[in-house]
Design a protein around this motif. Structure first.
Motif, short mmCIF file in Angstrom:
data_model
loop_
_atom_site.label_atom_id
_atom_site.label_comp_id
_atom_site.label_asym_id
_atom_site.label_seq_id
_atom_site.Cartn_x
_atom_site.Cartn_y
_atom_site.Cartn_z
N SER A 15 -40.27 -39.27 -26.76
CA SER A 15 -40.51 -38.00 -27.45
C SER A 15 -40.55 -38.19 -28.96
O SER A 15 -41.16 -37.39 -29.66
CB SER A 15 -39.44 -36.98 -27.06
N GLY A 16 -39.96 -39.26 -29.46
CA GLY A 16 -39.95 -39.52 -30.89
C GLY A 16 -41.34 -39.76 -31.46
O GLY A 16 -41.67 -39.27 -32.52
N ASP A 17 -42.16 -40.52 -30.74
CA ASP A 17 -43.52 -40.76 -31.24
C ASP A 17 -44.57 -40.09 -30.36
O ASP A 17 -45.76 -40.41 -30.45
CB ASP A 17 -43.81 -42.26 -31.42
N SER A 18 -44.13 -39.15 -29.53
CA SER A 18 -45.04 -38.36 -28.68
C SER A 18 -45.99 -39.25 -27.89
O SER A 18 -47.22 -39.10 -27.95
CB SER A 18 -45.84 -37.35 -29.52
N SER A 19 -45.41 -40.19 -27.15
CA SER A 19 -46.24 -41.09 -26.36
C SER A 19 -45.65 -41.35 -24.99
O SER A 19 -44.43 -41.29 -24.80
CB SER A 19 -46.44 -42.42 -27.10
N ILE A 20 -46.55 -41.63 -24.06
CA ILE A 20 -46.18 -42.04 -22.72
C ILE A 20 -46.87 -43.37 -22.47
O ILE A 20 -48.06 -43.51 -22.77
CB ILE A 20 -46.64 -41.03 -21.67
N ARG A 21 -46.12 -44.34 -21.95
CA ARG A 21 -46.69 -45.63 -21.63
C ARG A 21 -46.55 -45.88 -20.13
O ARG A 21 -45.45 -45.77 -19.60
CB ARG A 21 -45.98 -46.74 -22.41
N LEU A 22 -47.67 -46.19 -19.50
CA LEU A 22 -47.67 -46.57 -18.09
C LEU A 22 -48.02 -48.05 -18.02
O LEU A 22 -48.99 -48.48 -18.67
CB LEU A 22 -48.69 -45.76 -17.30
N ALA A 23 -47.24 -48.80 -17.28
CA ALA A 23 -47.47 -50.24 -17.21
C ALA A 23 -47.27 -50.74 -15.79
O ALA A 23 -46.54 -50.15 -15.00
CB ALA A 23 -46.52 -50.97 -18.16
N GLY A 24 -47.95 -51.83 -15.48
CA GLY A 24 -47.82 -52.46 -14.18
C GLY A 24 -48.95 -52.08 -13.25
O GLY A 24 -50.11 -51.97 -13.66
N SER A 25 -48.59 -51.83 -12.01
CA SER A 25 -49.57 -51.52 -10.98
C SER A 25 -49.07 -50.32 -10.16
O SER A 25 -48.02 -50.40 -9.54
CB SER A 25 -49.74 -52.75 -10.08
N LEU A 26 -49.81 -49.23 -10.21
CA LEU A 26 -49.43 -48.01 -9.50
C LEU A 26 -50.25 -47.89 -8.21
O LEU A 26 -51.45 -47.62 -8.25
CB LEU A 26 -49.65 -46.78 -10.38
N ARG A 27 -49.56 -48.10 -7.09
CA ARG A 27 -50.21 -48.06 -5.78
C ARG A 27 -49.44 -47.12 -4.84
O ARG A 27 -49.24 -47.43 -3.68
CB ARG A 27 -50.22 -49.45 -5.15
N LEU A 28 -48.99 -46.00 -5.37
CA LEU A 28 -48.19 -45.08 -4.57
C LEU A 28 -49.05 -44.43 -3.50
O LEU A 28 -50.26 -44.29 -3.65
CB LEU A 28 -47.53 -44.04 -5.47
N GLY A 29 -48.40 -43.97 -2.43
CA GLY A 29 -49.11 -43.43 -1.29
C GLY A 29 -49.29 -41.92 -1.33
O GLY A 29 -48.50 -41.20 -0.76
N GLY A 30 -50.31 -41.46 -2.01
CA GLY A 30 -50.62 -40.04 -2.00
C GLY A 30 -50.01 -39.28 -3.16
O GLY A 30 -49.13 -39.76 -3.87
N LEU A 31 -50.51 -38.05 -3.34
CA LEU A 31 -50.08 -37.22 -4.47
C LEU A 31 -48.59 -36.90 -4.43
O LEU A 31 -47.96 -36.78 -5.48
CB LEU A 31 -50.90 -35.93 -4.51
N SER A 32 -48.02 -36.78 -3.24
CA SER A 32 -46.59 -36.44 -3.16
C SER A 32 -45.74 -37.55 -3.77
O SER A 32 -44.72 -37.27 -4.42
CB SER A 32 -46.18 -36.17 -1.72
N GLU A 33 -46.12 -38.80 -3.60
CA GLU A 33 -45.36 -39.91 -4.19
C GLU A 33 -45.57 -39.99 -5.70
O GLU A 33 -44.74 -40.56 -6.41
CB GLU A 33 -45.72 -41.23 -3.52
N TYR A 34 -46.65 -39.42 -6.19
CA TYR A 34 -46.91 -39.39 -7.64
C TYR A 34 -46.23 -38.20 -8.31
O TYR A 34 -46.27 -38.07 -9.53
CB TYR A 34 -48.41 -39.35 -7.93
N ALA A 35 -45.60 -37.31 -7.54
CA ALA A 35 -45.01 -36.07 -8.09
C ALA A 35 -44.06 -36.32 -9.27
O ALA A 35 -44.15 -35.62 -10.28
CB ALA A 35 -44.35 -35.26 -6.99
N PRO A 36 -43.13 -37.29 -9.20
CA PRO A 36 -42.24 -37.50 -10.35
C PRO A 36 -43.00 -37.92 -11.62
O PRO A 36 -42.66 -37.48 -12.72
CB PRO A 36 -41.30 -38.62 -9.89
#
Length: 114
Positions: A15-36
């Motif tokens: 929140s300090g620099d208003s940024s979100i970083r996504l890293a790695g490999s996202l292979r979750l199973g469906g929208l429900s697993e992406y909810a968080p």
């Protein structure tokens, strides 16, 4: 800083620099697993005039993840109070085509490729 971690991926919201970083490999199973992740993305817009989503370390994102990202961009567009920047990498093949499609959803979106 808020963080989410799972098998092969990490999501950090600074929140300090208003940024979100996504890293790695996202292979979750469906929208429900992406909810968080979706919830963290949406919460990051609250009270912000700018937000940067850094995907330069995200090597893979499956179709459910792209759908989650698309819904987030639509949410940001509908709020009209937050300038959104998405940083991608030309070195990661999926990002060029997929991220450019997000501009159709939010023409004001700023895309930056490293």
């Amino acid at each position: 800083m808020k963080s989410l971690e799972g098998d092969g991926y990490k999501v950090d919201f600074d929140s300090g620099d208003s940024s979100i970083r996504l890293a790695g490999s996202l292979r979750l199973g469906g929208l429900s697993e992406y909810a968080p992740i979706s919830q963290l993305l949406d919460e990051s817009l609250d009270g912000r005039s700018t937000l940067t989503v850094d995907l330069t370390g995200l090597e893979f994102l499956n179709s459910s993840g792209i759908a989650t990202l698309s819904k987030f961009v639509i949410n940001a567009r509908n709020r009209k109070d937050c300038a959104l920047t998405i940083r991608g990498s030309n070195a990661i093949p999926w990002q060029g085509k997929s991220l450019n499609n997000l501009k159709r959803l939010m023409p004001a979106l700023e895309l930056v490729f490293d």
